[in-house]
Design a protein around this motif. Structure first.
Motif, mmCIF file in Angstrom:
data_model
loop_
_atom_site.group_PDB
_atom_site.id
_atom_site.type_symbol
_atom_site.label_atom_id
_atom_site.label_comp_id
_atom_site.label_asym_id
_atom_site.label_seq_id
_atom_site.Cartn_x
_atom_site.Cartn_y
_atom_site.Cartn_z
ATOM 1 N N HIS A 1 -4.509 -4.549 -11.397
ATOM 2 C CA HIS A 1 -4.467 -5.984 -11.723
ATOM 3 C C HIS A 1 -3.126 -6.440 -12.306
ATOM 4 C CE1 HIS A 1 -8.734 -5.986 -10.856
ATOM 5 N NE2 HIS A 1 -8.907 -5.039 -11.768
ATOM 6 N N LEU A 2 -2.129 -5.571 -12.273
ATOM 7 C CA LEU A 2 -0.807 -5.983 -12.753
ATOM 8 C C LEU A 2 -0.004 -6.614 -11.621
ATOM 9 C CD1 LEU A 2 0.385 -3.032 -15.022
ATOM 10 C CD2 LEU A 2 -0.657 -5.193 -15.681
ATOM 11 N N TRP B 1 -2.383 -1.852 0.966
ATOM 12 C CA TRP B 1 -2.347 -0.829 -0.082
ATOM 13 C C TRP B 1 -2.483 -1.466 -1.463
ATOM 14 C CZ3 TRP B 1 1.573 -0.125 -3.840
ATOM 15 C CH2 TRP B 1 1.460 1.038 -4.601
ATOM 16 N N ALA B 2 -1.761 -2.552 -1.699
ATOM 17 C CA ALA B 2 -1.841 -3.237 -2.986
ATOM 18 C C ALA B 2 -3.241 -3.802 -3.225
ATOM 19 C CB ALA B 2 -0.795 -4.347 -3.052
ATOM 20 N N GLN B 3 -3.848 -4.345 -2.185
ATOM 21 C CA GLN B 3 -5.197 -4.893 -2.324
ATOM 22 C C GLN B 3 -6.207 -3.802 -2.672
ATOM 23 O OE1 GLN B 3 -5.815 -6.966 1.385
ATOM 24 N NE2 GLN B 3 -4.993 -8.895 0.578
ATOM 25 N N GLU B 4 -6.063 -2.627 -2.061
ATOM 26 C CA GLU B 4 -6.981 -1.524 -2.342
ATOM 27 C C GLU B 4 -6.917 -1.099 -3.806
ATOM 28 O OE1 GLU B 4 -6.006 1.577 0.355
ATOM 29 O OE2 GLU B 4 -6.708 0.498 2.141
ATOM 30 N N LEU B 5 -5.736 -1.223 -4.402
ATOM 31 C CA LEU B 5 -5.551 -0.838 -5.798
ATOM 32 C C LEU B 5 -5.749 -2.019 -6.754
ATOM 33 C CD1 LEU B 5 -2.465 1.532 -5.492
ATOM 34 C CD2 LEU B 5 -4.782 2.185 -6.150
ATOM 35 N N HIS B 6 -6.108 -3.176 -6.201
ATOM 36 C CA HIS B 6 -6.320 -4.387 -7.000
ATOM 37 C C HIS B 6 -5.051 -4.789 -7.760
ATOM 38 C CE1 HIS B 6 -10.551 -3.977 -6.031
ATOM 39 N NE2 HIS B 6 -10.512 -2.738 -6.489
#
Length: 311
Positions: A61-62, A142-147
């Motif tokens: 979420h950062l 990739w960024a979406q998967e890691l939120h």
């Protein structure tokens, strides 16, 4: 985006990642500087390794800024079309389609102008960064998967611009970045990128693992002369063709693998310009124990500096 036109973030922390030569280099910073970092190993799945670090430190979420690997894009210098800035990328997309081997539909084109005083104001030029659309989508997914809140995908030229601007040099600056097999020399002034030049000399050629200050072998000395010649040609172009005057100083980024202090005096004498190692520890390094902010971590930091964090 000029460095003084920063985005504001409501978060007090931000992630910066540089993808470089198949590896990934990540920094976590807060308003005081870099507080954590991670560098992946050569040959590993870079994004997977960074994912583990993010999950381990609960950094989801950062806001995130990613600086692309130089292997992931092409950078072209072109005559700038006579269009408003918001239409520049589309206009350059039309011009660059005959300069690339793949269909333009598979590419994303992002344009940005050279400063107006380049070429003594007689030519309007722009850079066009041409990026594979599939690579962009991979990073977004990739960024979406890691939120993670992916804010920007940029290129090293602009990440290092942010870094240089934050250090507020009083004159033009040449930034030298050496990798194992090759290097790059960037020229900046007053918050603008004026040129970037590829150099076919790397730290492997200079034999830095075996060199101590004042003890250059003949072969190393010859390679150093080649490096100095490439730097001098870049500075001559900046002065005579771009009409920007002499380069005030050169900042040498610390390579990711070796120290370059041993060659600085000889290189400085060869180009007759002040050279200093770009040390960021006193300004940005808040890690405990401190890891050195070498070139790739510094570039990741530079990308993240496009966001002002909440105090």
């Amino acid at each position: 985006m000029l460095p003084w036109f920063k985005h504001k973030s409501d978060n007090s922390r931000c992630l910066g990642i540089e993808l470089h030569n198949g590896q990934a280099f990540a920094i976590l910073r807060d308003p005081t500087g870099v507080i954590e970092c991670c560098s992946t190993q050569a040959g590993s799945d870079a994004l997977a390794e960074i994912s583990q670090w993010i999950e381990q430190h609960q950094l989801q979420h950062l806001p995130l800024v990613v600086s692309l690997d130089h292997q992931d894009y092409e950078l072209h210098l072109l005559d700038a079309p006579n269009v408003p800035d918001h239409e520049l990328s589309d206009a350059l997309r039309f011009r660059v389609k005959d300069m690339i081997t793949q269909p333009i539909e598979q590419k994303v084109v992002q344009g940005f102008r050279l400063p107006a005083d380049a070429y003594r104001g007689r030519m309007d030029m722009a850079f066009a960064a041409v990026i594979d659309r599939q690579r962009i989508q991979q990073l977004v997914d990739w960024a979406q998967e890691l939120h993670l809140e992916l804010q920007e995908i940029t290129i090293p030229e602009l990440s290092i611009l942010q870094l240089v601007a934050a250090l507020e040099p009083e004159a033009s600056v040449g930034v030298l970045r050496l990798d194992n097999k090759e290097g790059v020399f960037y020229l900046y002034q007053d918050g603008g990128l004026y040129m970037t030049r590829h150099i076919d000399v790397g730290v492997d050629d200079l034999g830095l693992d075996d060199v101590s200050e004042g003890e250059l072998a003949l072969e190393t000395d010859s390679r150093l002369e080649n490096l100095a010649l490439e730097i001098q040609r870049s500075m001559d172009y900046f002065e005579s063709q771009l009409g920007m005057g002499s380069v005030g100083q050169i900042w040498a980024m610390v390579p990711d693998a070796v120290e370059i202090d041993a060659i600085i005096p000889e290189l400085e004498a060869a180009v007759n310009t002040s050279i200093r190692t770009l040390s960021l520890d006193s300004t940005f390094n808040r890690m405990s124990p401190p890891d050195s902010l070498t070139a790739s971590l510094a570039t990741a930091l530079g990308g993240s500096l496009s966001y002002e964090l909440a105090g």
